[in-house]
Design a protein around this motif. Structure first.
Motif, mmCIF file in Angstrom:
data_model
loop_
_atom_site.group_PDB
_atom_site.id
_atom_site.type_symbol
_atom_site.label_atom_id
_atom_site.label_comp_id
_atom_site.label_asym_id
_atom_site.label_seq_id
_atom_site.Cartn_x
_atom_site.Cartn_y
_atom_site.Cartn_z
ATOM 1 N N TYR A 179 6.111 -10.023 -5.564
ATOM 2 C CA TYR A 179 5.284 -10.097 -4.484
ATOM 3 C C TYR A 179 4.110 -9.283 -4.977
ATOM 4 C CZ TYR A 179 9.561 -11.813 -2.587
ATOM 5 O OH TYR A 179 10.842 -12.662 -2.548
ATOM 6 N N PHE A 180 3.064 -9.651 -4.456
ATOM 7 C CA PHE A 180 1.621 -9.132 -4.874
ATOM 8 C C PHE A 180 0.869 -8.433 -3.373
ATOM 9 C CE2 PHE A 180 2.516 -11.970 -8.315
ATOM 10 C CZ PHE A 180 2.311 -11.089 -9.391
ATOM 11 N N LEU A 181 0.832 -7.392 -3.280
ATOM 12 C CA LEU A 181 0.317 -6.651 -2.182
ATOM 13 C C LEU A 181 -1.029 -6.300 -2.190
ATOM 14 C CD1 LEU A 181 3.518 -4.515 -0.888
ATOM 15 C CD2 LEU A 181 3.271 -7.123 -0.863
ATOM 16 N N GLY A 182 -1.840 -6.702 -1.291
ATOM 17 C CA GLY A 182 -3.338 -6.350 -1.399
ATOM 18 C C GLY A 182 -3.917 -6.524 -0.112
ATOM 19 N N SER A 183 -4.720 -5.329 0.396
ATOM 20 C CA SER A 183 -5.195 -5.755 1.621
ATOM 21 C C SER A 183 -6.715 -5.429 1.693
ATOM 22 C CB SER A 183 -4.581 -4.596 2.577
ATOM 23 O OG SER A 183 -3.465 -4.452 3.070
ATOM 24 N N GLY A 184 -7.346 -5.876 2.723
ATOM 25 C CA GLY A 184 -8.857 -5.934 2.658
ATOM 26 C C GLY A 184 -9.534 -6.614 1.665
ATOM 27 N N ILE A 185 -10.374 -6.016 0.929
ATOM 28 C CA ILE A 185 -11.131 -6.699 -0.149
ATOM 29 C C ILE A 185 -10.197 -7.215 -1.277
ATOM 30 C CG2 ILE A 185 -13.317 -5.844 0.153
ATOM 31 C CD1 ILE A 185 -13.128 -3.836 -1.939
ATOM 32 N N ARG A 186 -9.201 -6.572 -1.413
ATOM 33 C CA ARG A 186 -7.999 -6.817 -2.345
ATOM 34 C C ARG A 186 -7.116 -8.280 -2.101
ATOM 35 N NH1 ARG A 186 -9.655 -2.219 -1.867
ATOM 36 N NH2 ARG A 186 -8.732 -2.036 0.077
ATOM 37 N N HIS A 245 -0.389 -8.920 2.667
ATOM 38 C CA HIS A 245 -1.163 -7.789 3.203
ATOM 39 C C HIS A 245 -0.015 -6.939 3.101
ATOM 40 C CE1 HIS A 245 -4.789 -9.954 4.681
ATOM 41 N NE2 HIS A 245 -3.989 -10.754 4.796
ATOM 42 N N PHE A 246 -0.429 -5.548 2.673
ATOM 43 C CA PHE A 246 0.557 -4.434 2.675
ATOM 44 C C PHE A 246 1.441 -4.401 3.852
ATOM 45 C CE2 PHE A 246 -1.445 -2.728 -1.209
ATOM 46 C CZ PHE A 246 -0.410 -2.161 -1.778
ATOM 47 N N LEU A 247 0.592 -4.251 5.017
ATOM 48 C CA LEU A 247 1.798 -3.840 6.164
ATOM 49 C C LEU A 247 2.415 -4.940 6.859
ATOM 50 C CD1 LEU A 247 -0.233 -1.303 8.219
ATOM 51 C CD2 LEU A 247 1.369 -0.808 6.222
ATOM 52 N N GLU A 248 2.047 -6.371 6.447
ATOM 53 C CA GLU A 248 2.558 -7.702 6.774
ATOM 54 C C GLU A 248 3.917 -7.886 6.023
ATOM 55 O OE1 GLU A 248 2.038 -10.360 9.066
ATOM 56 O OE2 GLU A 248 1.124 -8.498 9.951
ATOM 57 N N PHE A 249 4.054 -7.096 4.936
ATOM 58 C CA PHE A 249 5.178 -7.459 4.058
ATOM 59 C C PHE A 249 6.304 -6.706 4.702
ATOM 60 C CE2 PHE A 249 7.677 -6.496 0.176
ATOM 61 C CZ PHE A 249 7.959 -8.013 -0.284
ATOM 62 N N ARG A 250 6.245 -5.765 5.619
ATOM 63 C CA ARG A 250 7.371 -5.188 6.135
ATOM 64 C C ARG A 250 7.876 -5.934 7.450
ATOM 65 N NH1 ARG A 250 6.148 -1.069 8.897
ATOM 66 N NH2 ARG A 250 7.896 0.162 8.487
ATOM 67 N N HIS A 251 7.109 -6.958 7.767
ATOM 68 C CA HIS A 251 7.537 -7.853 8.718
ATOM 69 C C HIS A 251 8.422 -9.102 8.652
ATOM 70 C CE1 HIS A 251 5.411 -5.110 11.970
ATOM 71 N NE2 HIS A 251 4.606 -5.074 10.871
ATOM 72 N N GLY A 252 9.451 -8.957 7.836
ATOM 73 C CA GLY A 252 10.215 -10.131 7.463
ATOM 74 C C GLY A 252 10.280 -10.426 5.981
ATOM 75 N N PRO A 253 9.040 -10.499 5.298
ATOM 76 C CA PRO A 253 9.145 -10.830 3.968
ATOM 77 C C PRO A 253 10.034 -9.659 2.924
ATOM 78 C CG PRO A 253 7.082 -11.079 4.460
ATOM 79 C CD PRO A 253 7.581 -10.607 5.799
ATOM 80 N N ALA A 281 1.070 3.371 -0.122
ATOM 81 C CA ALA A 281 2.073 3.999 -0.838
ATOM 82 C C ALA A 281 3.615 4.089 0.063
ATOM 83 C CB ALA A 281 1.504 5.251 -1.257
ATOM 84 N N LYS A 282 3.425 4.286 1.224
ATOM 85 C CA LYS A 282 4.676 4.320 1.850
ATOM 86 C C LYS A 282 5.451 2.957 1.917
ATOM 87 C CE LYS A 282 6.489 5.637 6.433
ATOM 88 N NZ LYS A 282 6.144 6.159 7.945
ATOM 89 N N VAL A 283 4.677 2.022 1.875
ATOM 90 C CA VAL A 283 5.254 0.612 1.903
ATOM 91 C C VAL A 283 5.839 0.355 0.515
ATOM 92 C CG1 VAL A 283 4.829 -1.797 1.700
ATOM 93 C CG2 VAL A 283 3.592 -0.614 3.660
#
Length: 338
Positions: free
Chosen positions: A206-213, A236-244, A267-269
């Motif tokens: 799983y690759f997490l990146g938000s905004g321009i990333r 997106h980082f915070l989206e990963f917490r909602h199910g995936p 970092a918390k995620v």
């Protein structure tokens, strides 16, 4: 085994030369005045659609002007949902310069006289000849099917384009450091990529990146998916917490593209995913498993996330007995009758 026999390996390792050419070419061309346009649309297919996602986010962040990314096929077939009546600057991106959907979409865009077209490519082909402005990075050309050197070179070019259109000469100067830092990063972190890539106990990435990333997370996900036939997804980082995150276990690798601005939340995620048993690895400017230590402002250094993750996919492909130069079902380019 000699990895040099694989074109993909040689292309990943040599990509910084193409970065340099991308900067040279983009820094000297004449560009449209962004004030003449109400919006900018970036378009591409596959990897270059993901590049468009990254580019649109960066353009809007740097200029404060509206930008969006669209797949070339959607721009062609469903332009009514992709475009408004606003005057639009189209940035079309294609490694080959012949991608059917993007080519046809540009032809349609120009026939409707919606605005100027900038083309970014690695080949001076029909698409660049349709453009009002074309940026061709020949040193990004590749033998392999999976885009690595080509994608990175075009991403450097589009970053430089956004920087120039934002009037940020300070960032343009900082970008000249990228090839040297990229060479250091590839040499210093290749063993890290190899260690994770060759570990076949992992069965999902799983690759997490938000905004321009986020667009970059989509792209490295695609490299892992097509080169290694491994379950792989971007979020997106915070989206990963909602199910995936329900998929995270001891067989999962979670890669975080850490930012400066939102690092505490990101970092918390990653910490939460580690507690769930996943193998977590962070990429960022400092205090990460892969540290850039570039000194380059965040908006101009995005390409540094790519090489080590490309190498990770390469090593996994070889470890699985696959041919990274010819991913499954991608050995032939299918031309569409559109």
């Amino acid at each position: 085994m000699s990895f040099e026999k694989f074109a993909t390996y040689r292309e990943i390792k040599s990509q910084t030369e193409a970065w340099g050419q991308a900067l040279d070419v983009t820094n000297v061309i004449s560009l449209p005045n962004p004030a003449d346009y109400e919006q900018v649309v970036f378009a591409g297919c596959g990897s270059t659609y993901y590049l468009s996602l990254a580019a649109a986010a960066l353009y809007q962040e740097l200029t404060g002007r509206l930008a969006r990314a669209v797949p070339g096929g959607e721009l062609l077939l469903n332009s009514q949902t992709m475009l408004t009546n606003q005057k639009t600057l189209l940035v079309a991106i294609s490694r080959s310069g012949t991608t059917t959907e993007t080519l046809k979409a540009v032809e349609k865009f120009k026939s409707e006289k919606r605005g100027e077209v900038i083309v970014i490519s690695n080949y001076d082909e029909v698409l660049s000849r349709l453009a009002d402005v074309h940026i061709v990075i020949t040193k990004g050309q590749e033998e392999s099917m999976a885009q690595t050197r080509s994608f990175a070179s075009m991403y450097v070019a589009v970053t430089a384009l956004c920087v120039r259109m934002a009037g940020r000469g300070d960032l343009r100067d900082e970008m000249n450091k990228l090839p040297e830092i990229g060479n250091w990063l590839i040499g210093n972190c290749e063993s890290f990529a190899k260690e994770i890539g060759e570990n076949l106990n992992f069965d999902r990435f799983y690759f997490l990146g938000s905004g321009i990333r986020y667009g970059l997370a989509c792209e490295v996900n695609l490299k892992m998916k097509e080169m290694t036939l491994t379950h792989s997804e971007p979020f997106h980082f915070l989206e990963f917490r909602h199910g995936p995150m329900s998929m995270v276990n001891e067989n999962a690798v979670v890669v975080g593209m850490l930012s400066d601005m939102n690092r505490v939340h990101e970092a918390k995620v990653l910490s939460e995913m580690k507690m769930l048993g996943g193998t977590v690895t962070g990429f960022g400017e400092k205090d990460a498993d892969v540290q850039f230590e570039s000194g380059i402002p965040e908006s101009a250094r995005g390409v540094l996330y790519l090489p080590v993750l490309q190498l990770m996919a390469f090593y996994r492909s070889v470890a699985k007995g696959l041919n990274p130069d010819k991913p499954n079902n991608l050995t032939a380019v299918v031309k569409l009758d559109l």
